[in-house]
Design a protein around this motif. Structure first.
Motif, PDB file in Angstrom:
ATOM      1  N   MET A   1       0.833  -1.204   0.000  1.00 19.18           N
ATOM      2  CA  MET A   1       0.000   0.000   0.000  1.00 19.18           C
ATOM      3  C   MET A   1       0.872   1.261   0.000  1.00 19.18           C
ATOM      4  SD  MET A   1      -3.069  -0.747  -0.462  1.00 19.18           S
ATOM      5  CE  MET A   1      -3.848   0.820  -0.156  1.00 19.18           C
ATOM      6  N   LEU A   2       1.958   1.214   0.751  1.00 15.69           N
ATOM      7  CA  LEU A   2       2.871   2.350   0.816  1.00 15.69           C
ATOM      8  C   LEU A   2       3.458   2.638  -0.568  1.00 15.69           C
ATOM      9  CD1 LEU A   2       4.376   4.452   2.507  1.00 15.69           C
ATOM     10  CD2 LEU A   2       6.126   2.733   2.932  1.00 15.69           C
ATOM     11  N   GLU A   3       3.865   1.587  -1.251  1.00 14.33           N
ATOM     12  CA  GLU A   3       4.435   1.758  -2.586  1.00 14.33           C
ATOM     13  C   GLU A   3       3.395   2.310  -3.561  1.00 14.33           C
ATOM     14  OE1 GLU A   3       5.826  -1.326  -5.869  1.00 14.33           O
ATOM     15  OE2 GLU A   3       7.199  -1.298  -4.153  1.00 14.33           O
ATOM     16  N   GLN A   4       2.180   1.791  -3.521  1.00 11.77           N
ATOM     17  CA  GLN A   4       1.105   2.277  -4.397  1.00 11.77           C
ATOM     18  C   GLN A   4       0.786   3.746  -4.105  1.00 11.77           C
ATOM     19  OE1 GLN A   4      -0.222   0.504  -6.980  1.00 11.77           O
ATOM     20  NE2 GLN A   4       1.407  -0.895  -6.396  1.00 11.77           N
ATOM     21  N   TRP A   5       0.716   4.077  -2.822  1.00 10.64           N
ATOM     22  CA  TRP A   5       0.415   5.442  -2.412  1.00 10.64           C
ATOM     23  C   TRP A   5       1.497   6.397  -2.912  1.00 10.64           C
ATOM     24  CZ3 TRP A   5       2.491   9.427   0.390  1.00 10.64           C
ATOM     25  CH2 TRP A   5       1.619  10.414   0.842  1.00 10.64           C
ATOM     26  N   GLU A   6       2.756   6.011  -2.766  1.00 16.78           N
ATOM     27  CA  GLU A   6       3.863   6.867  -3.182  1.00 16.78           C
ATOM     28  C   GLU A   6       3.885   7.089  -4.693  1.00 16.78           C
ATOM     29  OE1 GLU A   6       7.271   4.995  -1.377  1.00 16.78           O
ATOM     30  OE2 GLU A   6       7.009   6.163   0.475  1.00 16.78           O
ATOM     31  N   VAL A   7       3.541   6.062  -5.463  1.00 10.38           N
ATOM     32  CA  VAL A   7       3.490   6.205  -6.920  1.00 10.38           C
ATOM     33  C   VAL A   7       2.444   7.245  -7.310  1.00 10.38           C
ATOM     34  CG1 VAL A   7       2.809   5.019  -9.058  1.00 10.38           C
ATOM     35  CG2 VAL A   7       4.381   3.905  -7.463  1.00 10.38           C
ATOM     36  N   VAL A   8       1.253   7.122  -6.742  1.00  8.70           N
ATOM     37  CA  VAL A   8       0.181   8.070  -7.064  1.00  8.70           C
ATOM     38  C   VAL A   8       0.551   9.466  -6.563  1.00  8.70           C
ATOM     39  CG1 VAL A   8      -2.248   8.650  -6.667  1.00  8.70           C
ATOM     40  CG2 VAL A   8      -1.590   6.284  -7.108  1.00  8.70           C
ATOM     41  N   HIS A   9       1.069   9.535  -5.362  1.00  9.86           N
ATOM     42  CA  HIS A   9       1.435  10.809  -4.753  1.00  9.86           C
ATOM     43  C   HIS A   9       2.465  11.545  -5.607  1.00  9.86           C
ATOM     44  CE1 HIS A   9       3.464  13.435  -1.786  1.00  9.86           C
ATOM     45  NE2 HIS A   9       2.232  13.606  -1.337  1.00  9.86           N
ATOM     46  N   CYS A  10       3.512  10.861  -6.019  1.00 12.81           N
ATOM     47  CA  CYS A  10       4.551  11.477  -6.857  1.00 12.81           C
ATOM     48  C   CYS A  10       3.991  11.899  -8.214  1.00 12.81           C
ATOM     49  CB  CYS A  10       5.718  10.509  -7.057  1.00 12.81           C
ATOM     50  SG  CYS A  10       6.685  10.248  -5.566  1.00 12.81           S
ATOM     51  N   THR A  11       3.091  11.094  -8.756  1.00 12.66           N
ATOM     52  CA  THR A  11       2.462  11.430 -10.045  1.00 12.66           C
ATOM     53  C   THR A  11       1.677  12.723  -9.923  1.00 12.66           C
ATOM     54  OG1 THR A  11       2.317   9.089 -10.622  1.00 12.66           O
ATOM     55  CG2 THR A  11       0.879  10.596 -11.826  1.00 12.66           C
ATOM     56  N   ILE A  12       0.949  12.886  -8.825  1.00 10.27           N
ATOM     57  CA  ILE A  12       0.150  14.098  -8.640  1.00 10.27           C
ATOM     58  C   ILE A  12       1.054  15.318  -8.460  1.00 10.27           C
ATOM     59  CG2 ILE A  12      -1.516  15.254  -7.139  1.00 10.27           C
ATOM     60  CD1 ILE A  12      -2.746  12.461  -6.657  1.00 10.27           C
ATOM     61  N   VAL A  13       2.118  15.182  -7.694  1.00  8.30           N
ATOM     62  CA  VAL A  13       3.061  16.293  -7.518  1.00  8.30           C
ATOM     63  C   VAL A  13       3.587  16.723  -8.886  1.00  8.30           C
ATOM     64  CG1 VAL A  13       5.333  16.960  -6.638  1.00  8.30           C
ATOM     65  CG2 VAL A  13       3.753  15.737  -5.153  1.00  8.30           C
ATOM     66  N   GLN A  14       4.013  15.750  -9.684  1.00 11.87           N
ATOM     67  CA  GLN A  14       4.562  16.065 -11.000  1.00 11.87           C
ATOM     68  C   GLN A  14       3.506  16.655 -11.911  1.00 11.87           C
ATOM     69  OE1 GLN A  14       7.805  15.923 -11.037  1.00 11.87           O
ATOM     70  NE2 GLN A  14       7.688  17.010 -12.971  1.00 11.87           N
ATOM     71  N   TRP A  15       2.290  16.108 -11.860  1.00  7.29           N
ATOM     72  CA  TRP A  15       1.214  16.623 -12.683  1.00  7.29           C
ATOM     73  C   TRP A  15       0.927  18.086 -12.334  1.00  7.29           C
ATOM     74  CZ3 TRP A  15      -3.720  18.479 -11.586  1.00  7.29           C
ATOM     75  CH2 TRP A  15      -4.531  18.686 -12.698  1.00  7.29           C
ATOM     76  N   LEU A  16       0.841  18.393 -11.044  1.00  5.07           N
ATOM     77  CA  LEU A  16       0.608  19.779 -10.621  1.00  5.07           C
ATOM     78  C   LEU A  16       1.718  20.696 -11.110  1.00  5.07           C
ATOM     79  CD1 LEU A  16      -0.760  19.516  -6.965  1.00  5.07           C
ATOM     80  CD2 LEU A  16      -1.988  20.298  -8.993  1.00  5.07           C
ATOM     81  N   ARG A  17       2.946  20.291 -10.920  1.00 11.32           N
ATOM     82  CA  ARG A  17       4.072  21.123 -11.338  1.00 11.32           C
ATOM     83  C   ARG A  17       4.070  21.333 -12.863  1.00 11.32           C
ATOM     84  NH1 ARG A  17       7.406  22.705  -7.632  1.00 11.32           N
ATOM     85  NH2 ARG A  17       9.070  23.172  -9.093  1.00 11.32           N
ATOM     86  N   ASN A  18       3.661  20.312 -13.608  1.00 12.49           N
ATOM     87  CA  ASN A  18       3.629  20.430 -15.074  1.00 12.49           C
ATOM     88  C   ASN A  18       2.494  21.315 -15.572  1.00 12.49           C
ATOM     89  OD1 ASN A  18       5.884  18.823 -15.425  1.00 12.49           O
ATOM     90  ND2 ASN A  18       4.705  16.958 -15.740  1.00 12.49           N
ATOM     91  N   THR A  19       1.463  21.514 -14.760  1.00 16.44           N
ATOM     92  CA  THR A  19       0.327  22.316 -15.200  1.00 16.44           C
ATOM     93  C   THR A  19       0.433  23.776 -14.752  1.00 16.44           C
ATOM     94  OG1 THR A  19      -0.983  21.664 -13.266  1.00 16.44           O
ATOM     95  CG2 THR A  19      -1.266  20.370 -15.283  1.00 16.44           C
ATOM     96  N   ILE A  20       1.396  24.097 -13.933  1.00 12.26           N
ATOM     97  CA  ILE A  20       1.574  25.471 -13.460  1.00 12.26           C
ATOM     98  C   ILE A  20       2.284  26.272 -14.543  1.00 12.26           C
ATOM     99  CG2 ILE A  20       2.732  26.912 -11.732  1.00 12.26           C
ATOM    100  CD1 ILE A  20       2.419  24.561  -9.763  1.00 12.26           C
ATOM    101  N   ASP A  21       1.783  27.462 -14.779  1.00 11.29           N
ATOM    102  CA  ASP A  21       2.386  28.350 -15.768  1.00 11.29           C
ATOM    103  C   ASP A  21       3.869  28.535 -15.434  1.00 11.29           C
ATOM    104  OD1 ASP A  21       3.148  31.333 -16.589  1.00 11.29           O
ATOM    105  OD2 ASP A  21       1.513  30.632 -17.894  1.00 11.29           O
ATOM    106  N   PRO A  22       4.764  28.465 -16.433  1.00 15.71           N
ATOM    107  CA  PRO A  22       6.200  28.586 -16.167  1.00 15.71           C
ATOM    108  C   PRO A  22       6.591  29.856 -15.411  1.00 15.71           C
ATOM    109  CG  PRO A  22       5.850  27.831 -18.408  1.00 15.71           C
ATOM    110  CD  PRO A  22       4.490  28.161 -17.848  1.00 15.71           C
ATOM    111  N   SER A  23       5.905  30.964 -15.664  1.00 16.73           N
ATOM    112  CA  SER A  23       6.255  32.193 -14.955  1.00 16.73           C
ATOM    113  C   SER A  23       5.902  32.100 -13.472  1.00 16.73           C
ATOM    114  CB  SER A  23       5.542  33.392 -15.584  1.00 16.73           C
ATOM    115  OG  SER A  23       4.142  33.259 -15.454  1.00 16.73           O
ATOM    116  N   VAL A  24       4.907  31.308 -13.127  1.00  9.83           N
ATOM    117  CA  VAL A  24       4.514  31.114 -11.734  1.00  9.83           C
ATOM    118  C   VAL A  24       5.368  30.022 -11.092  1.00  9.83           C
ATOM    119  CG1 VAL A  24       2.613  30.403 -10.212  1.00  9.83           C
ATOM    120  CG2 VAL A  24       2.153  31.865 -12.190  1.00  9.83           C
ATOM    121  N   LEU A  25       5.729  29.027 -11.878  1.00 15.77           N
ATOM    122  CA  LEU A  25       6.480  27.881 -11.361  1.00 15.77           C
ATOM    123  C   LEU A  25       7.780  28.283 -10.687  1.00 15.77           C
ATOM    124  CD1 LEU A  25       6.419  24.809 -11.085  1.00 15.77           C
ATOM    125  CD2 LEU A  25       7.583  24.668 -13.291  1.00 15.77           C
ATOM    126  N   GLU A  26       8.396  29.367 -11.180  1.00 15.87           N
ATOM    127  CA  GLU A  26       9.645  29.840 -10.589  1.00 15.87           C
ATOM    128  C   GLU A  26       9.489  30.184  -9.111  1.00 15.87           C
ATOM    129  OE1 GLU A  26      10.777  33.192 -12.936  1.00 15.87           O
ATOM    130  OE2 GLU A  26      11.099  31.996 -14.727  1.00 15.87           O
TER     131      GLU A  26
END
Length: 189
Positions: free
Chosen positions: A26-51
């Motif tokens: 469960m820990l491994e599954q949770w971490e995979v989803v969690h990391c995916t969401i972090v990356q997804w959020l960072r990829n959807t933030i406007d580059p000027s805001v991401l800084e």
């Protein structure tokens, strides 16, 4: 919305807790989803805001930081949207569909700041929520027709507002589309 539809928003608000270290699967599954969401959020933030967004591996901390900065409701934002709505017009050569898309995006943005009234007690028998929705629909119908080109759609507007009860916004939009098709058909003939 995508996070909610995939039942993943709980990672952002903390309602999907970190599993116990003893449950490795469960820990491994949770971490995979969690990391995916972090990356997804960072990829959807406007580059000027991401800084200005700190790199954190905890999606709840990232979400809270973004929410505190950007989900601020203030009178200036509401006033700005209402001013844009009041000035929203169908420009020369603009289709009814394009104009509707423009005004609808303003309504949607305003609805985030000013959601419709609804009963919170759950015991109301007066049906106030549907009355509020009907009033909002009527207001939007008026705004839609106020912004349509009055030389092309003035007669249609007058016809629509003589109906009792008033048509819904969707019916008014459909009537404007039909009128546009007739106008375009007679222009090409």
């Amino acid at each position: 919305m995508s996070l909610k539809s995939h039942r993943k928003f709980g990672f952002c608000d903390g309602s999907i807790p970190h599993p116990k270290p003893t449950d490795k699967f469960m820990l491994e599954q949770w971490e995979v989803v969690h990391c995916t969401i972090v990356q997804w959020l960072r990829n959807t933030i406007d580059p000027s805001v991401l800084e200005s967004v700190p790199y954190v591996e905890d999606v709840a901390i990232l979400w809270k930081d973004l929410e505190e900065r950007f989900a601020v409701v203030d009178g200036t934002s509401i006033h700005s949207l209402k001013t844009e709505l009041a000035e929203c017009k169908q420009l020369k050569g603009m289709s009814v569909t394009s104009y509707y898309g423009k005004i609808k995006s303003l309504w949607d943005a305003l609805a985030i700041y000013e959601p419709p009234f609804a009963c919170k007690c759950g015991r109301c028998t007066c049906d106030i929520a549907s009355q509020a929705v009907k009033r909002l629909d009527n207001e939007r119908l008026h705004q839609f027709f106020m912004g349509l080109d009055s030389t092309l759609y003035g007669n249609l507007r007058n016809q629509q507002f003589q109906l009792d009860p008033l048509p819904t916004l969707n019916r008014g939009y459909h009537a404007a589309l039909q009128a546009e098709r007739l106008l375009l058909g007679s222009a090409s003939a």
